[in-house]
Design an enzyme around this catalytic site. Structure first.
Site, PDB file in Angstrom:
ATOM      1  N   PHE A   1       0.812  -1.218   0.000  1.00 40.97           N
ATOM      2  CA  PHE A   1       0.000   0.000   0.000  1.00 40.97           C
ATOM      3  C   PHE A   1       0.843   1.264   0.000  1.00 40.97           C
ATOM      4  O   PHE A   1       0.366   2.340  -0.352  1.00 40.97           O
ATOM      5  CB  PHE A   1      -0.959  -0.004   1.198  1.00 40.97           C
ATOM      6  CG  PHE A   1      -0.417   0.617   2.447  1.00 40.97           C
ATOM      7  CD1 PHE A   1       0.447  -0.060   3.269  1.00 40.97           C
ATOM      8  CD2 PHE A   1      -0.782   1.909   2.798  1.00 40.97           C
ATOM      9  CE1 PHE A   1       0.956   0.524   4.421  1.00 40.97           C
ATOM     10  CE2 PHE A   1      -0.290   2.501   3.950  1.00 40.97           C
ATOM     11  CZ  PHE A   1       0.587   1.811   4.769  1.00 40.97           C
ATOM     12  N   LYS A   2       2.118   1.152   0.378  1.00 39.22           N
ATOM     13  CA  LYS A   2       2.978   2.333   0.421  1.00 39.22           C
ATOM     14  C   LYS A   2       3.042   3.025  -0.946  1.00 39.22           C
ATOM     15  O   LYS A   2       3.275   4.223  -1.036  1.00 39.22           O
ATOM     16  CB  LYS A   2       4.390   1.954   0.863  1.00 39.22           C
ATOM     17  CG  LYS A   2       4.485   1.272   2.227  1.00 39.22           C
ATOM     18  CD  LYS A   2       4.387   2.258   3.361  1.00 39.22           C
ATOM     19  CE  LYS A   2       4.870   1.744   4.712  1.00 39.22           C
ATOM     20  NZ  LYS A   2       4.283   0.509   5.208  1.00 39.22           N
ATOM     21  N   ASP A   3       2.838   2.235  -2.015  1.00 39.61           N
ATOM     22  CA  ASP A   3       2.887   2.823  -3.362  1.00 39.61           C
ATOM     23  C   ASP A   3       1.843   3.930  -3.547  1.00 39.61           C
ATOM     24  O   ASP A   3       2.076   4.869  -4.304  1.00 39.61           O
ATOM     25  CB  ASP A   3       2.625   1.743  -4.422  1.00 39.61           C
ATOM     26  CG  ASP A   3       3.790   0.769  -4.579  1.00 39.61           C
ATOM     27  OD1 ASP A   3       4.940   1.179  -4.320  1.00 39.61           O
ATOM     28  OD2 ASP A   3       3.544  -0.386  -4.959  1.00 39.61           O
TER      29      ASP A   3
ATOM     30  N   LEU B   1       3.627   6.873  -2.026  1.00 39.82           N
ATOM     31  CA  LEU B   1       5.006   7.182  -2.421  1.00 39.82           C
ATOM     32  C   LEU B   1       5.198   7.377  -3.919  1.00 39.82           C
ATOM     33  O   LEU B   1       6.131   8.067  -4.341  1.00 39.82           O
ATOM     34  CB  LEU B   1       5.954   6.124  -1.870  1.00 39.82           C
ATOM     35  CG  LEU B   1       6.170   6.301  -0.360  1.00 39.82           C
ATOM     36  CD1 LEU B   1       6.823   5.074   0.250  1.00 39.82           C
ATOM     37  CD2 LEU B   1       7.008   7.541  -0.074  1.00 39.82           C
TER      38      LEU B   1
END
Ligand SMILES: *Cc1c(COP(=O)(O)O)cnc(C)c1O
Length: 473
Positions: free
Chosen positions: A122-124, A127
């Site tokens: 989910f960091k995508d 980021l």
């Protein structure tokens, strides 16, 4: 870019939770990362959405919705056309046309799949956007941006992916040696672009985070190199994550659901769940925010007992949540204490001295209105993966499994909970294998195993890390 801001009619001000910074605009807030007074930046006023706006937003695609949310928080500082391009570039790299699709599991549980971005976590969502934003700012200001960050695994991979090969940006990422999953390690270290440096630190994630915090506190060093952060305290990350709470709610509404929806969130640094809290404060009908942790349960203890105090570090099957110090927590405290920066400032001072924060009963009652919390033990995490695989043919990654186990605990019969799926199971095969499930890796992940790795092993001291960083910058 602050000169631009004053010429515009609409401004969005950001201030520090400790009261000594602000008001500054969106771009300055993104560039500052951690506030210069040691606090965290928050919007001076949280935009309030009318029922009309919510009804309008329900019709939007994910990128259209993201554009609306970002427009509210950038206050006209980035021209709408530019912002639209940033959003389209950021979410155009996702493999699913809905960006963050919602999957129904049963009457009470839906899963919000946040792992369709380039690094399968989910960091995508945040980021990819932050990487493009930094690159945009670098072009506009004609300056080189040096990014320095620590990762428990997913942030590093995603941040590197967001800026690899981009002109005007250099990135150095610290990860705890041997304490990230194999796929996470490969995603970071198989990148061979010259603007990327991976430091593998002899220590755990909290050590990496502490080193970064102390290097950023070195004001001379920070200013000389225009050091920029990518960790989850960056306000741009929180805002990007707020979008999918809205999106998930609207998907359920379109299927005829009315009323509140609970969200269950696997939590480490309190970033993702704070984004949900912000969505609620903006007016989204959020029921309970269910805070799921693993055996590193500082936040569970805070919600159940009212004491925030780091405990013993445990390595678990969900390494991205193996965190004792939740760096976004101060943002929530700020709102819990009625946006009173003086109180937060003195609380954080005494936390530094005493290593704990204890809140009175009436505040604890408020916390328990906002959150329910559950710490999932290792065996329960694996059992949950096994159960959902057998019963629903759905393979959960171990972080998501913590969220799902917590959702089961707190979802009443007539309620609906959306559990956030924060990673693709292929990223954490170490745990999946243990229960005898064989999964097929997506080709993008399979391909990593044949590539050479680039990383440098370092000890856990600030000086050693700083020396490597200086050589690279
Ligand atoms: C980072 C991460 C989390 C925790 O998110 P926070 O914002 O730190 O609470 C949970 N699951 C996965 C897979 C992650 O990468």
């Amino acid at each position: 870019m602050s000169e631009n801001r004053s010429h515009k009619g609409i401004v969005m001000d950001y201030i520090s939770t400790r009261g000594q910074v602000g008001a500054i605009g969106f771009v300055d807030a993104v560039l500052m990362g951690l506030a210069d007074d040691g606090g965290l930046l928050v919007p001076k006023h949280i935009p309030q959405l009318t029922a009309d706006t919510l009804a309008q937003w329900q019709k939007l695609s994910y990128p259209e919705l993201a554009l609306e949310v970002f427009s509210l928080y950038t206050g006209g500082e980035i021209p709408r056309e530019d912002l639209k391009k940033l959003v389209d570039d950021s979410y155009g790299t996702f493999r699913h046309e809905e960006v963050t699709p919602v999957r129904r599991v049963n009457n009470n549980l839906h899963i919000l799949e946040l792992f369709h971005g380039p690094t399968f976590a989910f960091k995508d969502v945040a980021l990819q956007f932050l990487g493009n934003l930094y690159s945009y700012i670098s072009r506009k200001t004609n300056s080189i941006i040096h990014i320095l960050g620590a990762t428990s695994g997913d942030t590093g991979a995603s941040a590197i992916e967001g800026v690899r090969g981009k002109e005007g940006i250099r990135i150095c990422i610290l990860h705890p040696h041997g304490k990230v999953s194999k796929v996470q390690e490969l995603q970071m270290t198989t990148v061979d672009d010259a603007n990327v440096l991976n430091l593998s630190v002899d220590g755990n994630f909290d050590d990496c985070q502490r080193i970064i915090k102390e290097l950023f506190a070195d004001v001379k060093f920070k200013q000389e190199y225009h050091l920029r952060a990518i960790n989850s305290i960056n306000i741009a990350r929180i805002l990007a994550q707020t979008v999918y709470y809205f999106y998930a709610y609207f998907q359920l509404a379109k299927q005829g659901h009315s009323g509140r929806v609970n969200f269950s969130v696997p939590t480490g640094n309190f970033g993702d769940i704070f984004a949900g809290y912000l969505a609620k404060r903006m007016g989204l009908p959020v029921g309970k925010l269910i805070l799921a942790t693993n055996e590193n349960n500082i936040l569970e203890r805070f919600v159940t007992e009212g004491v925030y105090q780091p405990g013993e570090f445990h390595m678990t099957y969900s390494p991205s949540m193996d965190i004792q110090v939740a760096s976004n927590f101060e943002r929530y405290l700020y709102y819990l204490y009625g946006e009173d920066a003086a109180t937060i400032s003195s609380m954080m001072d005494s936390y530094k001295k005493e290593g704990r924060i204890a809140i009175p009963a009436e505040k604890l009652a408020q916390v328990q209105q906002d959150f329910a919390a559950y710490g999932v033990q290792n065996d329960e995490c694996l059992a949950t993966i096994g159960n959902y695989h057998d019963e629903y043919s759905y393979l959960l990654d171990p972080h998501t499994a913590c969220g799902v186990a917590a959702a089961e605990k707190f979802t009443a019969e007539d309620e609906v909970t959306v559990a956030l799926s924060t990673a693709h199971p292929a990223k954490f095969n170490e745990a999946i294998e243990l229960i005898g499930i064989e999964q097929t890796f997506p080709p993008q992940i399979e391909a990593l195993f044949d590539k050479p790795q680039h990383q440098k092993l370092v000890g856990g001291s600030n000086e050693e890390v700083k020396a490597e960083v200086l050589k690279f910058f």
